[in-house]
Design an enzyme around this catalytic site. Structure first.
Site, PDB file in Angstrom:
ATOM      1  N   LYS A  93       0.885  -1.036  -0.124  1.00  0.00           N
ATOM      2  CA  LYS A  93      -0.013  -0.115  -0.135  1.00  0.00           C
ATOM      3  C   LYS A  93       0.755   1.244  -0.108  1.00  0.00           C
ATOM      4  CE  LYS A  93      -3.864  -2.669   1.826  1.00  0.00           C
ATOM      5  NZ  LYS A  93      -4.338  -3.471   3.192  1.00  0.00           N
ATOM      6  N   GLN A 123      -5.178  -2.403   8.992  1.00  0.00           N
ATOM      7  CA  GLN A 123      -4.791  -3.731   8.457  1.00  0.00           C
ATOM      8  C   GLN A 123      -5.251  -4.818   9.490  1.00  0.00           C
ATOM      9  OE1 GLN A 123      -3.241  -4.017   5.465  1.00  0.00           O
ATOM     10  NE2 GLN A 123      -3.843  -5.978   5.775  1.00  0.00           N
ATOM     11  N   ASP A 136     -11.506   1.697   2.952  1.00  0.00           N
ATOM     12  CA  ASP A 136     -11.769   0.432   2.718  1.00  0.00           C
ATOM     13  C   ASP A 136     -13.194  -0.196   2.374  1.00  0.00           C
ATOM     14  OD1 ASP A 136      -9.791  -1.421   2.785  1.00  0.00           O
ATOM     15  OD2 ASP A 136      -9.679  -1.816   4.904  1.00  0.00           O
TER      16      ASP A 136
END
Ligand code: NAP
Length: 288
Positions: A51, A95, A118
């Site tokens: 990322k 995460q 997300d």
């Protein structure tokens, strides 16, 4: 035809980089994504590194905040609240998976909906199912982009999605349904899965079992999207949920693992960060 998520994501990231390059002059700064990594799970470290690299390519500011695996749930939630309140932060991603003593649901709920890159926040999920404006979850969004790039017509097709998780199976099914496919969602209790899978013109597999889908489960000319990320028990290499070598000759379109859905997921994360940044600029103007 194999759809390379690697190539498509490189093209899309270059387009985003050109867009972002104009932001400092236009808006005074570039978008800022904050990624929180709890603990030191090697797979999570590798995802977070991916990322950060993608952010660099696109020209987005990326801050990775690392916290030890024994951080308390309250400390983590407080950190998220601070980032929610920080106007210099546009996107927040924690995460997953998290250590067992931390509720993932609470973490996801605590991230401000506007910064939920997300697309996991319950309000974003609800908006998706109600066809309201929302931040789309990255993996399903990336799959639709791959189908589009490969020229796959979705409307009117019979689609079977194997897997019903909140982050992949269910939202992929919803996005296909919204594009007028007729969708069946299969799962671990589905009876006679091979027969069902053979009916699919578009088959999406998101279960997390190496090479689970064999050639006899796929009809000639089907479009096969493999979301799984597994280790091949024989070679130890990364592999998908689909037996690629066996299925590829039958499929009209197929995604490889690695280099398929994975890079598109990160690409869509970049897109979502830019979207959150631009939304907050628009909102700022409305509030003023
Ligand atoms: P998950 O939450 O574990 O869900 C797995 C789903 O597969 C469940 O719905 C389960 O059914 C179903 N399933 C398991 N065994 C099955 C079987 N034998 N037959 C039919 N269905 C079965 O997994 P996930 O988070 O959706 O992830 C799935 C895979 O995608 C994993 O390999 C993950 O690493 C990968 N992934 C990749 C990306 C990417 O960017 N490439 C992103 C996310 C996830 P039940 O509901 O009945 O238990």
């Amino acid at each position: 035809m194999t759809i390379s998520g690697k190539e498509l994501s490189a093209k899309l990231k270059a387009e985003m980089a050109a867009e972002v390059a104009a932001f400092p002059e236009k808006y005074g700064r570039v978008p800022h994504l904050v990624v929180i990594l709890v603990g030191d799970d090697p797979a999570s470290i590798s995802y977070v590194t991916g990322k950060a690299k993608a952010s660099e390519v696109v020209g987005i500011r990326n801050t990775t905040i690392r916290r030890p695996a024994d951080i308390s749930e309250n400390e983590l939630l407080d950190l998220i609240r601070q980032l929610n309140a920080d106007d210099a932060v546009d996107g927040i991603l924690v995460q997953l998976p998290l250590p067992g003593h931390i509720s993932e649901a609470k973490v996801i709920e605590t991230i401000s909906r506007e910064k939920d890159v997300d697309g996991f926040h319950p309000l974003n999920v609800a908006a998706l199912w109600q066809k309201q404006p929302c931040i789309l979850p990255c993996t399903p969004k990336g799959i639709i982009k791959m189908l589009k790039a490969a020229g796959v017509e979705i409307e009117g097709k019979r689609a079977v999605v194997i897997g019903r998780s909140n982050i992949v199976g269910l939202p992929v099914a919803k996005l296909l349904l919204d594009r007028n496919a007729t969708v069946t969602i299969a799962h671990s209790r589905t009876r006679n899965l091979p027969e069902l899978a053979r009916q699919a013109e578009i088959l999406v597999v998101a279960i997390g079992r190496p090479k689970f889908v064999t050639a006899d489960m796929v009809s000639e000319g089907a479009v096969v999207i493999d979301v799984g990320v597994n280790r091949d028990p024989e070679t130890g290499r990364l592999c998908g949920d689909v037996d690629f070598a066996a299925v590829e000759p039958k499929a009209s379109v197929i995604t490889p693992v690695p280099g398929g859905v994975g890079p598109m997921t990160i690409c869509c994360l970049m897109e979502n960060t830019i979207e959150c940044f631009l939304n907050s600029r628009k909102k700022g103007r409305t509030d003023a």
